[in-house]
Write a protein that holds these residues in place. Structure first.
Motif, PDB file in Angstrom:
ATOM      1  N   ALA A  55      -2.882  19.621 -15.406  1.00 43.77           N
ATOM      2  CA  ALA A  55      -3.844  19.213 -16.323  1.00 43.77           C
ATOM      3  C   ALA A  55      -3.252  17.716 -16.780  1.00 43.77           C
ATOM      4  N   TYR A  56      -2.056  17.658 -16.970  1.00 43.04           N
ATOM      5  CA  TYR A  56      -1.739  16.248 -17.403  1.00 43.04           C
ATOM      6  C   TYR A  56      -1.946  15.428 -16.518  1.00 43.04           C
ATOM      7  N   LEU A  57      -1.923  15.355 -15.219  1.00 44.43           N
ATOM      8  CA  LEU A  57      -2.049  14.422 -14.129  1.00 44.43           C
ATOM      9  C   LEU A  57      -3.448  14.195 -14.031  1.00 44.43           C
ATOM     10  N   HIS A  58      -4.522  14.970 -14.397  1.00 46.32           N
ATOM     11  CA  HIS A  58      -5.995  15.000 -14.533  1.00 46.32           C
ATOM     12  C   HIS A  58      -6.139  14.095 -15.687  1.00 46.32           C
ATOM     13  N   ARG A  59      -5.341  14.102 -16.903  1.00 47.72           N
ATOM     14  CA  ARG A  59      -5.529  13.343 -18.192  1.00 47.72           C
ATOM     15  C   ARG A  59      -5.340  11.857 -17.785  1.00 47.72           C
ATOM     16  N   VAL A  60      -4.313  11.859 -16.863  1.00 51.40           N
ATOM     17  CA  VAL A  60      -3.920  10.281 -16.505  1.00 51.40           C
ATOM     18  C   VAL A  60      -5.033   9.725 -15.608  1.00 51.40           C
ATOM     19  N   ALA A  61      -5.193  10.648 -14.728  1.00 51.31           N
ATOM     20  CA  ALA A  61      -6.116  10.074 -13.708  1.00 51.31           C
ATOM     21  C   ALA A  61      -7.621   9.533 -14.382  1.00 51.31           C
ATOM     22  N   ASP A  62      -7.792  10.172 -15.615  1.00 49.21           N
ATOM     23  CA  ASP A  62      -9.081   9.949 -16.020  1.00 49.21           C
ATOM     24  C   ASP A  62      -9.202   8.743 -17.068  1.00 49.21           C
ATOM     25  N   ILE A 112       6.092   8.060 -14.158  1.00 45.93           N
ATOM     26  CA  ILE A 112       6.302   9.452 -13.550  1.00 45.93           C
ATOM     27  C   ILE A 112       5.067   9.562 -12.575  1.00 45.93           C
ATOM     28  N   MET A 113       4.075   8.930 -12.733  1.00 47.40           N
ATOM     29  CA  MET A 113       2.890   9.344 -11.931  1.00 47.40           C
ATOM     30  C   MET A 113       3.116   8.989 -10.436  1.00 47.40           C
ATOM     31  N   PHE A 114       3.991   8.189 -10.174  1.00 52.51           N
ATOM     32  CA  PHE A 114       4.053   7.809  -8.572  1.00 52.51           C
ATOM     33  C   PHE A 114       4.741   9.089  -7.983  1.00 52.51           C
ATOM     34  N   ASP A 117      -5.192   0.480  -3.826  1.00 52.93           N
ATOM     35  CA  ASP A 117      -5.561   1.247  -2.630  1.00 52.93           C
ATOM     36  C   ASP A 117      -6.775   1.811  -2.571  1.00 52.93           C
ATOM     37  N   PRO A 118      -7.894   1.071  -2.585  1.00 54.21           N
ATOM     38  CA  PRO A 118      -9.251   1.219  -2.582  1.00 54.21           C
ATOM     39  C   PRO A 118      -9.586   2.567  -1.581  1.00 54.21           C
ATOM     40  N   ASP A 119      -9.042   2.522  -0.499  1.00 52.56           N
ATOM     41  CA  ASP A 119      -9.342   3.656   0.645  1.00 52.56           C
ATOM     42  C   ASP A 119      -8.649   4.812   0.376  1.00 52.56           C
ATOM     43  N   ARG A 120      -7.794   4.982  -0.547  1.00 52.74           N
ATOM     44  CA  ARG A 120      -6.984   6.348  -0.418  1.00 52.74           C
ATOM     45  C   ARG A 120      -7.652   7.145  -1.537  1.00 52.74           C
ATOM     46  N   LYS A 121      -7.413   8.410  -1.163  1.00 47.34           N
ATOM     47  CA  LYS A 121      -7.818   9.440  -2.111  1.00 47.34           C
ATOM     48  C   LYS A 121      -6.526   9.910  -2.690  1.00 47.34           C
ATOM     49  N   LEU A 122      -6.485   9.774  -4.007  1.00 53.12           N
ATOM     50  CA  LEU A 122      -5.008  10.121  -4.657  1.00 53.12           C
ATOM     51  C   LEU A 122      -5.060  11.762  -4.952  1.00 53.12           C
ATOM     52  N   GLY A 181       0.848  -1.255  -0.144  1.00 51.37           N
ATOM     53  CA  GLY A 181       0.010  -0.056  -0.036  1.00 51.37           C
ATOM     54  C   GLY A 181       0.830   1.186   0.144  1.00 51.37           C
ATOM     55  N   ILE A 182       0.477   2.200  -0.805  1.00 51.62           N
ATOM     56  CA  ILE A 182       1.079   3.679  -0.904  1.00 51.62           C
ATOM     57  C   ILE A 182       2.350   3.385  -1.055  1.00 51.62           C
ATOM     58  N   SER A 183       2.739   2.649  -2.405  1.00 52.48           N
ATOM     59  CA  SER A 183       4.037   2.419  -2.905  1.00 52.48           C
ATOM     60  C   SER A 183       4.205   2.546  -4.272  1.00 52.48           C
ATOM     61  N   GLN A 184       5.454   2.098  -4.866  1.00 48.16           N
ATOM     62  CA  GLN A 184       5.706   2.061  -6.325  1.00 48.16           C
ATOM     63  C   GLN A 184       4.967   1.030  -6.911  1.00 48.16           C
ATOM     64  N   SER A 185       4.456   0.228  -6.092  1.00 54.72           N
ATOM     65  CA  SER A 185       3.846  -1.137  -6.939  1.00 54.72           C
ATOM     66  C   SER A 185       2.528  -0.609  -7.330  1.00 54.72           C
ATOM     67  N   ASP A 186       2.122   0.679  -7.068  1.00 58.36           N
ATOM     68  CA  ASP A 186       1.046   1.055  -7.955  1.00 58.36           C
ATOM     69  C   ASP A 186       1.166   0.989  -9.467  1.00 58.36           C
ATOM     70  N   ARG A 187       2.193   1.136  -9.713  1.00 56.94           N
ATOM     71  CA  ARG A 187       2.911   1.387 -11.079  1.00 56.94           C
ATOM     72  C   ARG A 187       2.579  -0.020 -11.911  1.00 56.94           C
TER      73      ARG A 187
END
Length: 206
Positions: free
Chosen positions: A179-186, A156-158, A198-203, A8-14
């Protein structure tokens, strides 16, 4: 079966996100950080001699390091998608930004976690890195490698989101980067990955 061992909360998000982008089958095993120390549990540290996230296992192989894992999955399971080949006009730009995340941006932020005498130097270097990203997107690029979404964007996102839980960084001076980060998040694959990892975490985007 490819198994992603997610801390949780780590580079394994990638790695979870990469698997979702490639639509490949994988098993997700989640591990939680110690609530007091925020360190990985012993079971995670025992997976690989590095003791750090991310880690994958695949047919008897155990592999660590974000870049190595991403390269392995893309080559072994992903048909080399989300990469640019040498003949592509944006190939050098793709390589630069792919290695920029862990080669330039992450070291600054990691050193700021420890503070000490290098804080001013690292703050200056971090500001220059963020300014470089802002300038790139100010030039009209949609993604790091131009018009193509690639593994450079996954890398780059992490540091620009999750890592800020450990090292606060104000992105308000960088509207094009935000704006780029929002494009990625979409991206549907990104949203699916974060819901699983990480279902309980607000990015933190802005």
């Amino acid at each position: 079966m490819l198994t992603v061992h997610h801390l949780g909360i780590s580079q394994s998000d990638r790695i979870v996100w990469l698997c979702e982008e490639l639509s490949i089958p994988y098993e997700l095993v989640r591990y939680e950080r110690d609530p007091v120390t925020r360190l990985a549990p012993e079971a995670y540290k025992a997976l690989h001699p590095s003791g750090t996230a991310p880690v994958i296992t695949d047919e008897g192989l155990t592999l660590a390091e974000s870049g190595a894992i991403i390269d392995y999955i893309v080559a072994r399971h992903g048909g080399r998608k989300l990469t640019l080949q040498a003949e592509h006009p944006d190939f050098a730009q793709f390589l630069y930004w792919y290695h920029f995340a862990n080669g330039s941006l992450m070291p600054c932020m990691m050193m700021l976690m420890g503070a000490g005498g290098l804080t001013g130097i690292m703050r200056d270097r971090l500001a220059r890195n963020l300014a470089a990203l802002e300038a790139h997107f100010t030039q009209g690029h949609r993604w790091l490698a131009g018009d193509a979404f690639t593994i450079a964007d996954i890398m780059i996102m992490f540091p620009l989101t999750t890592m800020r839980a450990f090292v606060p960084v104000d992105l308000s001076p960088y509207p094009n980067l935000r704006a780029y980060l929002h494009r990625v998040a979409d991206r549907p694959a990104f949203r699916s990955a974060m819901a699983k990892a990480d279902p309980d975490r607000k990015l933190q985007i802005d």
